[in-house]
Design a protein around this motif. Structure first.
Motif, PDB file in Angstrom:
ATOM      1  N   ASN A 196       0.844  -1.070   0.168  1.00  0.00           N
ATOM      2  CA  ASN A 196      -0.035  -0.009  -0.061  1.00  0.00           C
ATOM      3  C   ASN A 196       0.876   1.249   0.012  1.00  0.00           C
ATOM      4  O   ASN A 196       2.027   1.260   0.455  1.00  0.00           O
ATOM      5  N   LEU A 197       0.314   2.242  -0.801  1.00  0.00           N
ATOM      6  CA  LEU A 197       1.180   3.433  -0.776  1.00  0.00           C
ATOM      7  C   LEU A 197       0.272   4.516  -0.607  1.00  0.00           C
ATOM      8  O   LEU A 197      -0.711   4.731  -1.190  1.00  0.00           O
ATOM      9  N   PHE A 198       0.293   5.359   0.491  1.00  0.00           N
ATOM     10  CA  PHE A 198      -0.656   6.631   0.930  1.00  0.00           C
ATOM     11  C   PHE A 198       0.255   7.805   0.521  1.00  0.00           C
ATOM     12  O   PHE A 198       1.364   8.078   0.591  1.00  0.00           O
ATOM     13  N   LEU A 199      -0.415   8.517  -0.552  1.00  0.00           N
ATOM     14  CA  LEU A 199       0.103   9.719  -1.198  1.00  0.00           C
ATOM     15  C   LEU A 199      -1.012  10.827  -0.544  1.00  0.00           C
ATOM     16  O   LEU A 199      -2.140  11.050  -0.869  1.00  0.00           O
ATOM     17  N   PRO A 200      -0.338  11.868   0.265  1.00  0.00           N
ATOM     18  CA  PRO A 200      -1.204  12.939   0.767  1.00  0.00           C
ATOM     19  C   PRO A 200      -1.472  13.959  -0.325  1.00  0.00           C
ATOM     20  O   PRO A 200      -0.705  14.001  -1.446  1.00  0.00           O
ATOM     21  N   ALA A 201      -2.484  14.660  -0.125  1.00  0.00           N
ATOM     22  CA  ALA A 201      -2.773  15.749  -1.139  1.00  0.00           C
ATOM     23  C   ALA A 201      -1.700  16.489  -1.664  1.00  0.00           C
ATOM     24  O   ALA A 201      -1.604  16.996  -2.741  1.00  0.00           O
ATOM     25  N   GLN A 202      -0.647  16.955  -0.683  1.00  0.00           N
ATOM     26  CA  GLN A 202       0.498  17.611  -0.910  1.00  0.00           C
ATOM     27  C   GLN A 202       1.354  16.866  -1.938  1.00  0.00           C
ATOM     28  O   GLN A 202       1.950  17.881  -2.900  1.00  0.00           O
ATOM     29  N   ALA A 203       1.061  15.933  -2.309  1.00  0.00           N
ATOM     30  CA  ALA A 203       2.121  15.300  -3.328  1.00  0.00           C
ATOM     31  C   ALA A 203       1.638  15.631  -4.772  1.00  0.00           C
ATOM     32  O   ALA A 203       2.212  15.572  -5.876  1.00  0.00           O
ATOM     33  N   GLU A 204       0.493  16.105  -4.926  1.00  0.00           N
ATOM     34  CA  GLU A 204      -0.078  16.813  -6.289  1.00  0.00           C
ATOM     35  C   GLU A 204       0.690  18.024  -6.736  1.00  0.00           C
ATOM     36  O   GLU A 204       0.550  18.398  -7.733  1.00  0.00           O
ATOM     37  N   LYS A 205       1.443  18.671  -5.748  1.00  0.00           N
ATOM     38  CA  LYS A 205       1.900  19.873  -6.043  1.00  0.00           C
ATOM     39  C   LYS A 205       3.613  19.906  -5.862  1.00  0.00           C
ATOM     40  O   LYS A 205       4.253  20.827  -6.276  1.00  0.00           O
ATOM     41  N   GLY A 206       3.937  18.823  -5.517  1.00  0.00           N
ATOM     42  CA  GLY A 206       5.416  18.615  -5.498  1.00  0.00           C
ATOM     43  C   GLY A 206       5.945  17.537  -4.564  1.00  0.00           C
ATOM     44  O   GLY A 206       5.042  16.686  -4.277  1.00  0.00           O
ATOM     45  N   LYS A 207       6.967  17.396  -4.346  1.00  0.00           N
ATOM     46  CA  LYS A 207       7.758  16.315  -3.592  1.00  0.00           C
ATOM     47  C   LYS A 207       7.451  16.222  -2.231  1.00  0.00           C
ATOM     48  O   LYS A 207       7.511  17.149  -1.491  1.00  0.00           O
ATOM     49  N   VAL A 208       7.163  14.862  -1.616  1.00  0.00           N
ATOM     50  CA  VAL A 208       6.822  14.714  -0.207  1.00  0.00           C
ATOM     51  C   VAL A 208       7.886  13.720   0.558  1.00  0.00           C
ATOM     52  O   VAL A 208       8.158  12.908  -0.236  1.00  0.00           O
ATOM     53  N   PRO A 209       8.054  13.811   1.765  1.00  0.00           N
ATOM     54  CA  PRO A 209       8.922  12.835   2.388  1.00  0.00           C
ATOM     55  C   PRO A 209       8.073  11.561   2.422  1.00  0.00           C
ATOM     56  O   PRO A 209       6.930  11.461   2.148  1.00  0.00           O
ATOM     57  N   VAL A 210       8.820  10.627   2.992  1.00  0.00           N
ATOM     58  CA  VAL A 210       8.213   9.244   2.882  1.00  0.00           C
ATOM     59  C   VAL A 210       8.519   8.469   4.253  1.00  0.00           C
ATOM     60  O   VAL A 210       9.718   8.509   4.642  1.00  0.00           O
ATOM     61  N   ILE A 211       7.558   7.693   4.881  1.00  0.00           N
ATOM     62  CA  ILE A 211       7.986   6.900   5.821  1.00  0.00           C
ATOM     63  C   ILE A 211       7.569   5.490   5.461  1.00  0.00           C
ATOM     64  O   ILE A 211       6.366   5.257   4.733  1.00  0.00           O
ATOM     65  N   PHE A 212       8.601   4.464   5.848  1.00  0.00           N
ATOM     66  CA  PHE A 212       8.329   3.239   5.417  1.00  0.00           C
ATOM     67  C   PHE A 212       7.837   2.500   6.769  1.00  0.00           C
ATOM     68  O   PHE A 212       8.469   2.652   7.869  1.00  0.00           O
ATOM     69  N   TYR A 213       6.622   2.013   6.516  1.00  0.00           N
ATOM     70  CA  TYR A 213       5.931   1.249   7.913  1.00  0.00           C
ATOM     71  C   TYR A 213       6.145  -0.424   7.802  1.00  0.00           C
ATOM     72  O   TYR A 213       5.403  -0.770   6.927  1.00  0.00           O
ATOM     73  N   LEU A 214       6.814  -1.063   8.784  1.00  0.00           N
ATOM     74  CA  LEU A 214       7.128  -2.610   8.218  1.00  0.00           C
ATOM     75  C   LEU A 214       6.075  -3.047   9.539  1.00  0.00           C
ATOM     76  O   LEU A 214       6.201  -2.993  10.631  1.00  0.00           O
ATOM     77  N   ALA A 215       5.223  -4.025   8.801  1.00  0.00           N
ATOM     78  CA  ALA A 215       4.251  -4.810   9.962  1.00  0.00           C
ATOM     79  C   ALA A 215       4.784  -6.052  10.476  1.00  0.00           C
ATOM     80  O   ALA A 215       5.843  -6.343  10.174  1.00  0.00           O
ATOM     81  N   GLY A 216       4.244  -6.547  11.469  1.00  0.00           N
ATOM     82  CA  GLY A 216       4.594  -7.654  12.183  1.00  0.00           C
ATOM     83  C   GLY A 216       4.008  -9.041  11.799  1.00  0.00           C
ATOM     84  O   GLY A 216       3.551  -9.130  10.580  1.00  0.00           O
ATOM     85  N   LEU A 217       4.512 -10.118  12.631  1.00  0.00           N
ATOM     86  CA  LEU A 217       4.063 -11.488  12.120  1.00  0.00           C
ATOM     87  C   LEU A 217       2.863 -11.708  12.035  1.00  0.00           C
ATOM     88  O   LEU A 217       1.855 -11.370  12.148  1.00  0.00           O
ATOM     89  N   THR A 218       2.524 -12.162  10.842  1.00  0.00           N
ATOM     90  CA  THR A 218       1.148 -13.016  10.147  1.00  0.00           C
ATOM     91  C   THR A 218       0.522 -11.407   9.266  1.00  0.00           C
ATOM     92  O   THR A 218      -0.582 -11.913   8.545  1.00  0.00           O
TER      93      THR A 218
END
Length: 284
Positions: free
Chosen positions: A35-57
């Protein structure tokens, strides 16, 4: 240039869009969904990124659907990547026999043992193939401003990938991380199955890696004091803190023991705003 990802769905979320993606990954030899969440601000320019790593199962859906990260990320204009937790459908003998090893339990390492060595390359996938593909197709993602966080096995992944790749991430945080896997049942099972020798265990253990870290180290770590896995010795955050103290690296580690909270997404969603705000201060 051909696009790496096919978009399976676009879902409006907190003013932005959650994209359900899939692609053929060479590092894992499988089709990987995320899944990739793109905030509304991404429509106007570059946005920073956070990777979220999930757990077992878990899959890439758990954090996106139950973590409530998008609400705060949208306010700051931060994108979030929710990868899967392992390759799927490789047909490796034993990969579907238990919930805490194999499918859904890749442990964010690069396996070296037996049949798992071919496709269970989650470290290479998360730190190399996936970001290169994402930044290539989604040019509004700022590859110079990236952070990482995770839960449980994913907390282990966030800490170890941060420590193994100096300079790749601006910040790291974790919810109930498996902090010293070589000394807990989950980690011993995973390391024994994925790694060909015990000498390799230290390479994927945050408690050992922090001892080798150069310079300052900073992290936000939340653990519930009613977490059954914490109380049965699976997480061992104290070992991580003690190792950091022994090397003078503990002053900026904020380990918060949250009274009454367990290991679930009720816990994660309660403190998700704190974690996004923590990263925002280092990304923006």
């Amino acid at each position: 240039m051909a696009k790496a990802f096919s978009v399976q769905a676009t879902i409006a979320s907190f003013g932005g869009n959650l994209l359900k993606l899939e692609h053929n990954a060479t590092s894992t030899g499988s089709t990987m969904k995320l899944n990739l969440f793109l905030p509304a601000q991404a429509e106007k320019g570059k946005v920073p990124v956070i990777f979220y790593l999930a757990g077992l199962t878990c899959t890439g859906d758990n954090g996106a659907e139950k973590g409530f990260f998008q609400a705060t990320a949208s306010k700051h204009g931060i994108a979030i990547v929710y990868p899967d937790t392992s390759p799927r459908g490789l047909g490796v003998q034993g990969e579907d026999e238990s919930w805490d090893f194999g499918t859904g339990a890749g442990f964010y390492l690069d396996a070296t043992k037996g049949s798992y060595a071919a496709g269970y390359k989650m470290s290479s996938y998360i730190t190399k193939e996936l970001p290169v593909a994402l930044y290539g197709q989604f040019e509004n993602l700022d590859s110079s401003r990236v952070s990482i966080m995770g839960h449980s096995m994913g907390g282990h992944g966030a800490l170890t990938l941060f420590l193994r790749n100096p300079g790749m991430y601006k910040s790291v945080s974790a919810f109930a991380p498996i902090s010293n896997p070589k000394n807990c049942p989950w980690g011993q099972k995973a390391f024994g199955g994925y790694l060909k020798s015990e000498e390799e265990y230290d390479e994927w253990d945050a408690t050992e890696l922090i001892k080798k870290w150069g310079g300052d180290f900073e992290a936000l770590i939340d653990v519930g004091d009613a977490d059954n896995f914490y109380n049965h010795g699976q997480l061992l955050p104290e070992n991580f803190i003690e190792a950091a103290k022994s090397k003078g690296k503990a002053d900026k580690i904020n380990l918060r023991m949250q009274k009454g909270y367990d290991h679930s997404y009720f816990f994660i969603s309660t403190f998700s705003e704190d974690h996004i705000n923590y990263h925002a201060k280092r990304l923006l």
